[in-house]
Design a protein around this motif. Structure first.
Motif, short mmCIF file in Angstrom:
data_model
loop_
_atom_site.label_atom_id
_atom_site.label_comp_id
_atom_site.label_asym_id
_atom_site.label_seq_id
_atom_site.Cartn_x
_atom_site.Cartn_y
_atom_site.Cartn_z
N LYS A 163 -38.75 32.91 43.94
CA LYS A 163 -38.24 33.91 43.47
C LYS A 163 -36.92 34.05 44.10
O LYS A 163 -35.99 35.06 43.59
CB LYS A 163 -39.06 35.13 44.01
N SER A 164 -36.44 32.95 44.85
CA SER A 164 -34.99 33.04 45.45
C SER A 164 -33.92 32.46 44.52
O SER A 164 -34.20 31.32 44.13
CB SER A 164 -35.02 32.21 46.77
N PRO A 165 -32.99 33.16 44.10
CA PRO A 165 -31.96 32.78 43.26
C PRO A 165 -31.22 31.41 43.64
O PRO A 165 -30.91 30.49 42.89
CB PRO A 165 -30.96 33.76 43.13
N LEU A 166 -31.16 31.44 44.86
CA LEU A 166 -30.66 29.99 45.61
C LEU A 166 -31.27 28.76 45.17
O LEU A 166 -30.68 27.91 44.60
CB LEU A 166 -30.61 30.24 46.93
N ILE A 170 -29.01 25.80 43.27
CA ILE A 170 -29.23 24.31 43.83
C ILE A 170 -29.65 23.27 42.62
O ILE A 170 -29.62 22.17 43.05
CB ILE A 170 -29.64 24.28 44.98
N THR A 171 -30.51 23.84 41.83
CA THR A 171 -31.14 22.80 40.64
C THR A 171 -30.49 22.94 39.48
O THR A 171 -30.82 22.72 38.37
CB THR A 171 -32.62 23.32 40.53
N TYR A 172 -29.23 23.71 39.24
CA TYR A 172 -28.51 23.81 38.38
C TYR A 172 -29.28 24.44 37.08
O TYR A 172 -29.15 23.96 35.79
CB TYR A 172 -27.91 22.33 37.68
N GLN A 173 -29.89 25.59 37.24
CA GLN A 173 -30.40 26.22 36.29
C GLN A 173 -29.88 27.56 35.87
O GLN A 173 -30.51 28.24 34.96
CB GLN A 173 -32.00 26.49 36.65
N VAL A 174 -28.89 27.90 36.66
CA VAL A 174 -28.02 28.81 36.23
C VAL A 174 -26.73 28.91 35.71
O VAL A 174 -25.77 27.92 36.46
CB VAL A 174 -27.99 30.12 37.48
N VAL A 175 -26.23 29.11 34.65
CA VAL A 175 -24.94 28.68 34.11
C VAL A 175 -23.70 29.24 35.21
O VAL A 175 -23.75 30.42 35.41
CB VAL A 175 -24.63 29.08 32.73
N ASP A 176 -22.79 28.34 35.37
CA ASP A 176 -21.73 28.69 36.28
C ASP A 176 -22.06 29.19 37.76
O ASP A 176 -21.23 29.60 38.53
CB ASP A 176 -20.87 30.02 35.57
N TYR A 177 -23.33 28.88 38.03
CA TYR A 177 -23.66 29.36 39.48
C TYR A 177 -24.24 27.94 40.25
O TYR A 177 -25.09 28.13 41.00
CB TYR A 177 -24.55 30.35 39.60
N GLU A 178 -23.89 26.83 39.64
CA GLU A 178 -24.35 25.50 40.17
C GLU A 178 -23.92 25.38 41.53
O GLU A 178 -22.71 25.57 41.85
CB GLU A 178 -24.04 24.26 39.24
#
Length: 211
Positions: A163-166, A170-178
């Motif tokens: 459930k943690s966004p981090l 760190i697994t590159y699953q959120v665009v522009d938040y890698e």
């Protein structure tokens, strides 16, 4: 005259004559006489009729239902496995699908000093540390600041790595938040699956900084 012993192999006519003559000392058991006959067991009877047809229909309906559930489950799993990176605003709604792509958390007891801090220093602290204005107002070098989160809210939920966004950064699953950014991987390497497993275990074990 020598007395003749009964035998299953004595012909019927001979047995009758011998019995009348008193030469047989025991009657041949009926089960021996009829050993060659087949006995029809009630369970062998042919099952037909409306009741049987109804039960058969119910059975096949249930089997089709189970097969449909298995197909739907397999399709859903494949959809989860093929989930694409999402925008930050869509992370919460897609987190279940994205979680299916995560490597499992490590089973070992994780030490922050030994296992996690070296990873953060190598790949994360340059952008999320004390030396300059942290990207996204998110610092990861202390527990208090890490749990506080940044401009997008909380990034670490102790005990819940899925459930943690981090975990998704760190697994590159959120665009522009890698984390680290794709264009800086030569200097700040992306975490491997094994390292992600360590971070997940660290979060699941409380995201402690004092061990």
């Amino acid at each position: 005259m020598r007395q003749i012993t009964s035998s299953a192999f004595t012909a019927p006519a001979q047995r009758t004559n011998l019995r009348q003559a008193g030469c047989l000392n025991k009657a041949v058991p009926s089960r021996v006489q009829h050993a060659h006959r087949l006995t029809w067991h009630p369970s062998f009877r042919k099952t037909t009729g409306p009741a049987f047809k109804r039960e058969t229909t119910r059975l096949f309906t249930m089997l089709r239902y189970i097969a449909s559930l298995m197909l739907i489950g397999g399709f859903a799993s494949s959809q989860h496995a093929n989930a694409e990176p999402v925008e930050i605003d869509d992370l919460k709604d897609n987190i279940a699908k994205l979680a299916a792509k995560l490597p499992p958390g490590s089973k070992k007891q994780v030490s922050y000093k030994k296992d996690i801090e070296p990873l953060f220093k190598k790949s994360c602290v340059n952008c999320h540390g004390p030396d300059k204005r942290p990207k996204g107002k998110f610092r990861i070098d202390t527990r208090a600041l890490a749990l506080k989160g940044g401009s997008e809210g909380v990034a670490i939920i102790p005990g819940k790595s899925d459930k943690s966004p981090l975990t998704y950064y760190i697994t590159y699953q959120v665009v522009d938040y890698e984390m680290p950014p794709a264009d800086k991987q030569e200097k700040y390497p992306k975490l491997t699956k094994e390292q992600v497993s360590l971070v997940r275990a660290w979060i699941d074990q409380g995201a402690k900084y004092d061990n």
